[in-house]
Design a protein around this motif. Structure first.
Motif, mmCIF file in Angstrom:
data_model
loop_
_atom_site.group_PDB
_atom_site.id
_atom_site.type_symbol
_atom_site.label_atom_id
_atom_site.label_comp_id
_atom_site.label_asym_id
_atom_site.label_seq_id
_atom_site.Cartn_x
_atom_site.Cartn_y
_atom_site.Cartn_z
ATOM 1 N N PRO A 1 0.827 -1.218 0.000
ATOM 2 C CA PRO A 1 0.000 0.000 0.000
ATOM 3 C C PRO A 1 0.859 1.265 0.000
ATOM 4 C CG PRO A 1 -0.121 -1.118 2.128
ATOM 5 C CD PRO A 1 0.710 -1.980 1.233
ATOM 6 N N VAL A 2 0.328 2.306 -0.604
ATOM 7 C CA VAL A 2 1.032 3.589 -0.669
ATOM 8 C C VAL A 2 1.373 4.083 0.735
ATOM 9 C CG1 VAL A 2 0.848 6.014 -1.374
ATOM 10 C CG2 VAL A 2 0.039 4.221 -2.889
ATOM 11 N N SER A 3 0.472 3.879 1.682
ATOM 12 C CA SER A 3 0.720 4.364 3.053
ATOM 13 C C SER A 3 1.995 3.753 3.639
ATOM 14 C CB SER A 3 -0.481 4.067 3.956
ATOM 15 O OG SER A 3 -0.737 2.667 3.992
ATOM 16 N N TYR A 4 2.265 2.485 3.329
ATOM 17 C CA TYR A 4 3.476 1.819 3.817
ATOM 18 C C TYR A 4 4.714 2.399 3.142
ATOM 19 C CZ TYR A 4 6.321 -2.211 5.392
ATOM 20 O OH TYR A 4 7.261 -3.023 5.984
ATOM 21 N N LEU A 5 4.615 2.630 1.840
ATOM 22 C CA LEU A 5 5.731 3.230 1.103
ATOM 23 C C LEU A 5 6.003 4.654 1.589
ATOM 24 C CD1 LEU A 5 4.738 1.894 -2.422
ATOM 25 C CD2 LEU A 5 6.585 1.038 -0.971
ATOM 26 N N GLU A 6 4.945 5.393 1.893
ATOM 27 C CA GLU A 6 5.108 6.758 2.420
ATOM 28 C C GLU A 6 5.751 6.730 3.798
ATOM 29 O OE1 GLU A 6 1.446 9.083 0.193
ATOM 30 O OE2 GLU A 6 1.023 8.044 2.066
ATOM 31 N N TRP A 7 5.452 5.706 4.586
ATOM 32 C CA TRP A 7 6.073 5.561 5.903
ATOM 33 C C TRP A 7 7.585 5.436 5.742
ATOM 34 C CZ3 TRP A 7 8.999 1.728 8.217
ATOM 35 C CH2 TRP A 7 9.196 1.856 9.596
ATOM 36 N N PHE A 8 8.009 4.601 4.778
ATOM 37 C CA PHE A 8 9.446 4.470 4.511
ATOM 38 C C PHE A 8 10.041 5.792 4.061
ATOM 39 C CE2 PHE A 8 8.962 -0.218 4.209
ATOM 40 C CZ PHE A 8 10.027 -0.575 5.020
ATOM 41 N N GLN A 9 9.279 6.551 3.277
ATOM 42 C CA GLN A 9 9.777 7.845 2.804
ATOM 43 C C GLN A 9 10.052 8.768 4.002
ATOM 44 O OE1 GLN A 9 7.067 10.327 0.499
ATOM 45 N NE2 GLN A 9 8.758 10.833 -0.875
ATOM 46 N N LEU B 1 11.739 0.033 -3.385
ATOM 47 C CA LEU B 1 10.600 0.600 -2.646
ATOM 48 C C LEU B 1 10.372 2.054 -3.044
ATOM 49 C CD1 LEU B 1 11.248 -0.894 0.898
ATOM 50 C CD2 LEU B 1 9.452 -1.562 -0.707
ATOM 51 N N GLU B 2 11.444 2.803 -3.173
ATOM 52 C CA GLU B 2 11.326 4.206 -3.572
ATOM 53 C C GLU B 2 10.777 4.319 -4.996
ATOM 54 O OE1 GLU B 2 13.868 8.313 -3.130
ATOM 55 O OE2 GLU B 2 14.919 6.408 -2.944
ATOM 56 N N THR B 3 11.228 3.440 -5.885
ATOM 57 C CA THR B 3 10.722 3.416 -7.259
ATOM 58 C C THR B 3 9.225 3.110 -7.268
ATOM 59 O OG1 THR B 3 12.875 2.722 -8.098
ATOM 60 C CG2 THR B 3 10.978 2.306 -9.523
ATOM 61 N N MET B 4 8.813 2.143 -6.437
ATOM 62 C CA MET B 4 7.397 1.773 -6.374
ATOM 63 C C MET B 4 6.557 2.935 -5.868
ATOM 64 S SD MET B 4 5.712 -0.865 -7.281
ATOM 65 C CE MET B 4 4.296 0.052 -7.831
ATOM 66 N N LEU B 5 7.069 3.683 -4.912
ATOM 67 C CA LEU B 5 6.349 4.853 -4.405
ATOM 68 C C LEU B 5 6.167 5.892 -5.508
ATOM 69 C CD1 LEU B 5 5.048 6.480 -2.121
ATOM 70 C CD2 LEU B 5 7.327 7.320 -1.543
ATOM 71 N N VAL B 6 7.202 6.167 -6.257
ATOM 72 C CA VAL B 6 7.121 7.138 -7.357
ATOM 73 C C VAL B 6 6.100 6.674 -8.392
ATOM 74 C CG1 VAL B 6 8.411 8.165 -9.280
ATOM 75 C CG2 VAL B 6 9.444 8.052 -7.009
ATOM 76 N N ILE B 7 6.132 5.397 -8.727
ATOM 77 C CA ILE B 7 5.178 4.853 -9.703
ATOM 78 C C ILE B 7 3.745 5.049 -9.208
ATOM 79 C CG2 ILE B 7 4.298 2.678 -10.671
ATOM 80 C CD1 ILE B 7 7.278 1.810 -10.938
#
Length: 76
Positions: free
Chosen positions: A33-41, A54-60
């Motif tokens: 989920p985007v929320s999990y990727l944003e947490w890593f950000q 993970l960063e690439t997936m967030l950008v996508i």
């Protein structure tokens, strides 16, 4: 402005590699989920290849480009 072509091998890894730890352990990276990727950000992406993926997936996901991965998902 220089256009860059996505690396097909990198995109393939997003649809086959599973999260190796945490709340979403064993979930394929493209299904996180985007929320999990944003947490890593906010907290900091892991070092190395996993962090880059993970960063690439967030950008996508943030740019509404998830459909780019659909042909690869259908092949898995």
């Amino acid at each position: 402005m220089e256009m860059t072509t996505p690396n097909p091998e990198l995109l393939k890894q997003l649809v086959v590699m599973k999260m190796p730890f945490g709340k979403y352990k064993d979930v394929v990276l493209c299904d996180l989920p985007v929320s999990y990727l944003e947490w890593f950000q906010r907290k900091g992406f892991p070092q190395g290849k996993l962090g880059m993926l993970l960063e690439t997936m967030l950008v996508i996901k943030m740019n509404g480009l998830s459909a780019l991965l659909d042909p690869l998902k259908n092949k898995r």
